[in-house]
Design a protein around this motif. Structure first.
Motif, PDB file in Angstrom:
ATOM      1  N   SER A 133       0.908  -1.212  -0.103  1.00 30.22           N
ATOM      2  CA  SER A 133      -0.076  -0.142  -0.011  1.00 30.22           C
ATOM      3  C   SER A 133       0.887   1.203  -0.021  1.00 30.22           C
ATOM      4  O   SER A 133       0.469   2.236  -0.337  1.00 30.22           O
ATOM      5  N   VAL A 134       2.118   1.184   0.376  1.00 27.40           N
ATOM      6  CA  VAL A 134       2.989   2.415   0.343  1.00 27.40           C
ATOM      7  C   VAL A 134       3.945   2.297  -0.791  1.00 27.40           C
ATOM      8  O   VAL A 134       4.445   3.157  -1.469  1.00 27.40           O
ATOM      9  N   THR A 135       4.420   0.832  -0.918  1.00 23.59           N
ATOM     10  CA  THR A 135       5.591   0.759  -2.128  1.00 23.59           C
ATOM     11  C   THR A 135       4.938   0.886  -3.518  1.00 23.59           C
ATOM     12  O   THR A 135       5.531   1.571  -4.199  1.00 23.59           O
ATOM     13  N   ALA A 136       3.826   0.628  -3.648  1.00 22.97           N
ATOM     14  CA  ALA A 136       3.148   0.613  -5.100  1.00 22.97           C
ATOM     15  C   ALA A 136       2.851   1.931  -5.525  1.00 22.97           C
ATOM     16  O   ALA A 136       3.232   2.404  -6.519  1.00 22.97           O
ATOM     17  N   PRO A 137       2.335   2.729  -4.725  1.00 24.68           N
ATOM     18  CA  PRO A 137       1.876   4.271  -4.936  1.00 24.68           C
ATOM     19  C   PRO A 137       3.241   4.930  -5.347  1.00 24.68           C
ATOM     20  O   PRO A 137       3.268   5.601  -6.117  1.00 24.68           O
ATOM     21  N   VAL A 138       4.330   4.792  -4.489  1.00 26.78           N
ATOM     22  CA  VAL A 138       5.733   5.414  -4.651  1.00 26.78           C
ATOM     23  C   VAL A 138       6.222   5.295  -6.070  1.00 26.78           C
ATOM     24  O   VAL A 138       6.564   5.879  -6.884  1.00 26.78           O
ATOM     25  N   TYR A 139       6.106   3.740  -6.248  1.00 28.01           N
ATOM     26  CA  TYR A 139       6.737   3.281  -7.592  1.00 28.01           C
ATOM     27  C   TYR A 139       6.160   4.167  -8.676  1.00 28.01           C
ATOM     28  O   TYR A 139       6.534   4.505  -9.676  1.00 28.01           O
ATOM     29  N   VAL A 140       4.705   3.957  -8.827  1.00 29.12           N
ATOM     30  CA  VAL A 140       3.735   4.440  -9.745  1.00 29.12           C
ATOM     31  C   VAL A 140       4.145   5.979  -9.942  1.00 29.12           C
ATOM     32  O   VAL A 140       4.143   6.558 -11.116  1.00 29.12           O
ATOM     33  N   ASP A 175      -8.537  11.721 -13.936  1.00 28.97           N
ATOM     34  CA  ASP A 175      -7.749  12.805 -14.169  1.00 28.97           C
ATOM     35  C   ASP A 175      -8.511  13.992 -15.247  1.00 28.97           C
ATOM     36  O   ASP A 175      -7.804  14.864 -15.693  1.00 28.97           O
ATOM     37  N   LEU A 176      -9.777  13.447 -15.167  1.00 27.07           N
ATOM     38  CA  LEU A 176     -10.662  14.598 -15.799  1.00 27.07           C
ATOM     39  C   LEU A 176     -11.230  15.376 -14.785  1.00 27.07           C
ATOM     40  O   LEU A 176     -11.534  16.857 -15.130  1.00 27.07           O
ATOM     41  N   LEU A 177     -11.453  14.946 -13.273  1.00 29.02           N
ATOM     42  CA  LEU A 177     -12.242  15.881 -12.425  1.00 29.02           C
ATOM     43  C   LEU A 177     -11.070  15.852 -11.404  1.00 29.02           C
ATOM     44  O   LEU A 177     -10.223  14.952 -11.307  1.00 29.02           O
ATOM     45  N   GLY A 178     -11.006  16.816 -10.542  1.00 28.94           N
ATOM     46  CA  GLY A 178     -10.336  17.278  -9.635  1.00 28.94           C
ATOM     47  C   GLY A 178     -10.389  16.413  -8.535  1.00 28.94           C
ATOM     48  O   GLY A 178     -11.439  15.644  -8.272  1.00 28.94           O
ATOM     49  N   ARG A 179      -9.039  15.954  -7.789  1.00 31.32           N
ATOM     50  CA  ARG A 179      -9.183  15.048  -6.671  1.00 31.32           C
ATOM     51  C   ARG A 179      -9.887  15.691  -5.546  1.00 31.32           C
ATOM     52  O   ARG A 179     -10.648  14.588  -4.731  1.00 31.32           O
ATOM     53  N   ARG A 180      -9.960  16.679  -5.249  1.00 33.27           N
ATOM     54  CA  ARG A 180     -10.789  17.268  -4.253  1.00 33.27           C
ATOM     55  C   ARG A 180     -12.146  17.254  -4.204  1.00 33.27           C
ATOM     56  O   ARG A 180     -12.843  16.823  -3.507  1.00 33.27           O
ATOM     57  N   PHE A 181     -12.675  17.517  -5.579  1.00 34.98           N
ATOM     58  CA  PHE A 181     -14.106  17.546  -5.676  1.00 34.98           C
ATOM     59  C   PHE A 181     -14.587  15.956  -5.644  1.00 34.98           C
ATOM     60  O   PHE A 181     -15.658  15.896  -5.120  1.00 34.98           O
ATOM     61  N   GLU A 214       0.174  13.448 -17.002  1.00 33.20           N
ATOM     62  CA  GLU A 214      -1.220  13.555 -17.593  1.00 33.20           C
ATOM     63  C   GLU A 214      -1.803  12.268 -17.307  1.00 33.20           C
ATOM     64  O   GLU A 214      -2.940  12.010 -17.438  1.00 33.20           O
ATOM     65  N   ILE A 215      -0.895  11.203 -16.899  1.00 30.14           N
ATOM     66  CA  ILE A 215      -1.780   9.561 -16.633  1.00 30.14           C
ATOM     67  C   ILE A 215      -1.091   9.413 -15.344  1.00 30.14           C
ATOM     68  O   ILE A 215      -1.671   8.138 -14.842  1.00 30.14           O
ATOM     69  N   ARG A 216      -0.823   9.967 -14.234  1.00 32.01           N
ATOM     70  CA  ARG A 216      -0.236   9.654 -13.188  1.00 32.01           C
ATOM     71  C   ARG A 216      -1.591   9.121 -12.301  1.00 32.01           C
ATOM     72  O   ARG A 216      -1.551   8.250 -11.366  1.00 32.01           O
ATOM     73  N   GLY A 217      -2.244  10.219 -12.110  1.00 35.71           N
ATOM     74  CA  GLY A 217      -3.715   9.911 -11.444  1.00 35.71           C
ATOM     75  C   GLY A 217      -4.545   8.555 -11.841  1.00 35.71           C
ATOM     76  O   GLY A 217      -4.866   7.635 -11.077  1.00 35.71           O
ATOM     77  N   ARG A 218      -4.503   8.444 -13.160  1.00 37.61           N
ATOM     78  CA  ARG A 218      -5.075   7.105 -13.516  1.00 37.61           C
ATOM     79  C   ARG A 218      -4.497   5.797 -13.413  1.00 37.61           C
ATOM     80  O   ARG A 218      -4.709   4.926 -12.997  1.00 37.61           O
TER      81      ARG A 218
END
Length: 521
Positions: free
Chosen positions: A139-146, A325-331, A153-157
Motif C-alpha cells: 500500500s505504500v511501495t506501489a503508489p511510490v513506484y507508480v 484525471d478529468l475531475l479534480g481530486r478534491r471534488f 497527465e496519466i499519473r492519477g489514472r
C-alpha cells in the motif's frame, strides 16, 4: 533521403532530425505495463483484506471460536500492516522500490500456506498477521513506484490501478469463499504474490531512485524504456536531475520532515486523508460483509450480497480510473464522503426500523444492500483510491520513505482499531448507532477536505511542492477550481478587508486579481 542534381545524396540537416524526434510523444504502454505489474501487489492485498468475510463464517462451522478471537482474526491483518510501515521507509530508500517488493513474496506465500494447512485459532492469527505485513506493505511501495514512473497527465489514472486490483482481489475471495472450502480459498490466495513476482521481475527500477543512488546510466535507461526508444527524454531528465539534486541537499530525518514547510504540509495532508479514509468505515464493510448482511436479514443470501458488493466495487473503481484525471481530486473526495455519509445514515435508519417494527423492516429489506452498494460506489470514486494516489503526489522525494510510511502506518493503525472495535460497537451500541457514528465521521471528513486539502490534478510533482511551500491561503483561494465567482466577489471587497494591509493577505489579493484579469496560474 533526397537525391540532388549531381546524383549524390543530400544529407538531412541534424536540426531537422532533432526536431522530428522532439515531436514524438512518449509511449504510454510501457508505463501502463509497469503500473499493472506493480499493482498485482494490490490484488494480493485485496485477497488478504477480503479473506475474513467468507472465512470467519467457515471457521465458525469447524472451530469453537470466541467473539474476541473473531475480532482478532478480522483485524490483526491491519496490525501487521501498521507494524511494517516504518521498516518500509528504510527498505525503500536503501534497497530500492523493486527489490523491496520482490523480497515480500516468500513470507507472503508462507503466510497463506499457514492459513491453508493449520486450522487452529493461533495459526489463523499468525497467518493473518504475516499476510497483513506483506500485503499492506504494497500500500505504500506501489503508489511510490507508480508516482515515480508515470507522466503527469496519466499519473492519477495509473494510481487508481492499485485500488482497482485490490477490489478485484476482494471480489475473487468473496467468489471463491462461496464454495465453502477454506483450504482451497487460502491456497488460491497464495497464487497472487507468486504471480506478482513472476511479472514484476521484468519491470525496471524507478529512474528517480536510481539517480538518487548515483546510477545515472541505469536511470536514463529506465526512463527511456518507460517513455519509448524514440522519445526525447532530455527535458524530463533535466527536471529529474534538478529534483534529485535539490533533494540531496536536504536532511531526510523525521525532524527535518517537520521543519520543512512543504514536507510538513504534505505529510499532514496525507495523514488527514488516511484518517478520512479509515473513519469512513469501509474496512468494516469489507471484513464483515457477510456478517452485516446476515444481521440485516435480507431476502438474498449473505454471501451473494457480498459478491454483489464486490462487483459494484470493481465496476465503480474501473470507472474511477477513467475519470480521476478529468475531475479534480478534491471534488471527487468531497462528493465521495458526503455520499458515504448519507448512505450510512440510511443503513442506521434501516436497523432502527427493523428493531422497532419487524414487518416494516422486512418491507424495506433491499435498503441496506442498495445503500451499501451506493456507499461502495462513492468510496471507489474518491476515498478509496485518491488518498493513495495523493500519497505519491504530496510528498517530496527526499521524505517519501519516512513521510509515506508515517501516513501508511496511520492508515493501517486506524484500520486495525476500526475493525477490532466494530463487533463490540455493534454489541454495545447497536447497529443503528454504530453506522450513524461512521456517517457523522464521513461528513466531518468532507469538511476537512474542503478546507485543508490542495488540488494536485494536472500538476507536476515540482509544482505541487512549490504550492505546498507557499504561505497559507484562505479557503476562498483553495476553492478556486469550483467557486471562481465567490473568489472574485471577495477580491472586490479588498478595501473593506481588515486584513488587506498584511503581507499574507496582500499576496492573496494579488492572486485574486490575477483571476480577475484572466492570469490565474
Amino acid at each position: 533521403m533526397e537525391v540532388d542534381q549531381t546524383g549524390g545524396e543530400e544529407e538531412r540537416h541534424p536540426d531537422i532530425i532533432e526536431s522530428s524526434q522532439t515531436d514524438i510523444e512518449a509511449k504510454k504502454l510501457p508505463q501502463y505495463l509497469a503500473a499493472m505489474a506493480v499493482n498485482l501487489g494490490g490484488l494480493a492485498l485485496g485477497m488478504v483484506m477480503g479473506w475474513s468475510a467468507p472465512a470467519i463464517e467457515l471457521i465458525k462451522k469447524h472451530v469453537d471460536i470466541a467473539e474476541n478471537e473473531i475480532s482478532w482474526i478480522g483485524s490483526v491483518t491491519m496490525l501487521g500492516g501498521a507494524s511494517v510501515m516504518f521498516p518500509m521507509a528504510f527498505l525503500l530508500d536503501r534497497l530500492g522500490r523493486k527489490a523491496t517488493m520482490l523480497a515480500l513474496v516468500l513470507p507472503f506465500v508462507a503466510g497463506w500456506l499457514t492459513l491453508a494447512f493449520f486450522q487452529v485459532v493461533p495459526a489463523y492469527i499468525a497467518g493473518r498477521f504475516v499476510t497483513g505485513v506483506c500485503g499492506c506493505a504494497f500500500s505504500v511501495t506501489a503508489p511510490v513506484y507508480v508516482a515515480e514512473i508515470a507522466q503527469t497527465e496519466i499519473r492519477g489514472r495509473l494510481g487508481t490501478f492499485f485500488q482497482l486490483m485490490m477490489v478485484i482481489g476482494i471480489l475473487l475471495v468473496y467468489t471463491i469463499g462461496y464454495t465453502g472450502d477454506l483450504m482451497v480459498l487460502s491456497l488460491l490466495c497464495a497464487c497472487a504474490p507468486a504471480a506478482f513476482a513472476v511479472v514484476f521481475f521484468f519491470m525496471p527500477e524507478t529512474p528517480e531512485f536510481l539517480l538518487t543512488k548515483g546510477r545515472p546510466e541505469q536511470a536514463r535507461a529506465s526512463l527511456q524504456w518507460l517513455r519509448g526508444r524514440q522519445y526525447d527524454i532530455e527535458p524530463e531528465w533535466s527536471d529529474l536531475e534538478e529534483l534529485v539534486e535539490n533533494s540531496e541537499r536536504k536532511d531526510t530525518s523525521i525532524k527535518e520532515v517537520w521543519r520543512s514547510r512543504p514536507a510538513r504540509k504534505g505529510l499532514l495532508t496525507s495523514v488527514g486523508l488516511m484518517f478520512c479514509q479509515q473513519l469512513s468505515g469501509m474496512n468494516i464493510v469489507i471484513v464483515y460483509a457477510v456478517t452485516i448482511f446476515s444481521l440485516a436479514d435480507t431476502d438474498i443470501n449473505a454471501n451473494i450480497c457480498a459478491i454483489v458488493l464486490g462487483l459494484i466495487q470493481v465496476a465503480s473503481t474501473m470507472a474511477a480510473a477513467a475519470t480521476v484525471d478529468l475531475l479534480g481530486r478534491r471534488f471527487l473526495l468531497i462528493v465521495s464522503h458526503v455520499t458515504m455519509g448519507v448512505c450510512l445514515l440510511l443503513v442506521g435508519a434501516y436497523f432502527t426500523v427493523k428493531e422497532n417494527n419487524k414487518d416494516s423492516g422486512e418491507s424495506i429489506w433491499w435498503l441496506p444492500l442498495a445503500a451499501i452498494g451506493i456507499y461502495i460506489l462513492a468510496f471507489s470514486f474518491g476515498s478509496g483510491p485518491l488518498p493513495w494516489v495523493m500519497l505519491g503526489e504530496l510528498l517530496a522525494p527526499e521524505v517519501k520513505g519516512v513521510a509515506g510510511s508515517i501516513s501508511a502506518c496511520t492508515n493501517w493503525t486506524l484500520a486495525f482499531l476500526v475493525t477490532l472495535t466494530f463487533p463490540y460497537m455493534m454489541r454495545d451500541l447497536g447497529p443503528n448507532v454504530t453506522f450513524w457514528i461512521y456517517s457523522a465521521l464521513c461528513f466531518v471528513s468532507a469538511g476537512f477536505i474542503t478546507f485543508f486539502v490542495i488540488e494536485t490534478k494536472g500538476k507536476s510533482l515540482e509544482q505541487i511542492q512549490e504550492e505546498l511551500a507557499n504561505d497559507s491561503v484562505p479557503f476562498t483561494v483553495l476553492a478556486a477550481d469550483y467557486s471562481d465567482y465567490l473568489i472574485v466577489h471577495l477580491c472586490q471587497q479588498k478595501p473593506a478587508s481588515r486584513h488587506s494591509d498584511t503581507p499574507q493577505y496582500e499576496g492573496t489579493y494579488h492572486v485574486c486579481m490575477g483571476i480577475l484579469e484572466g492570469t490565474r496560474p
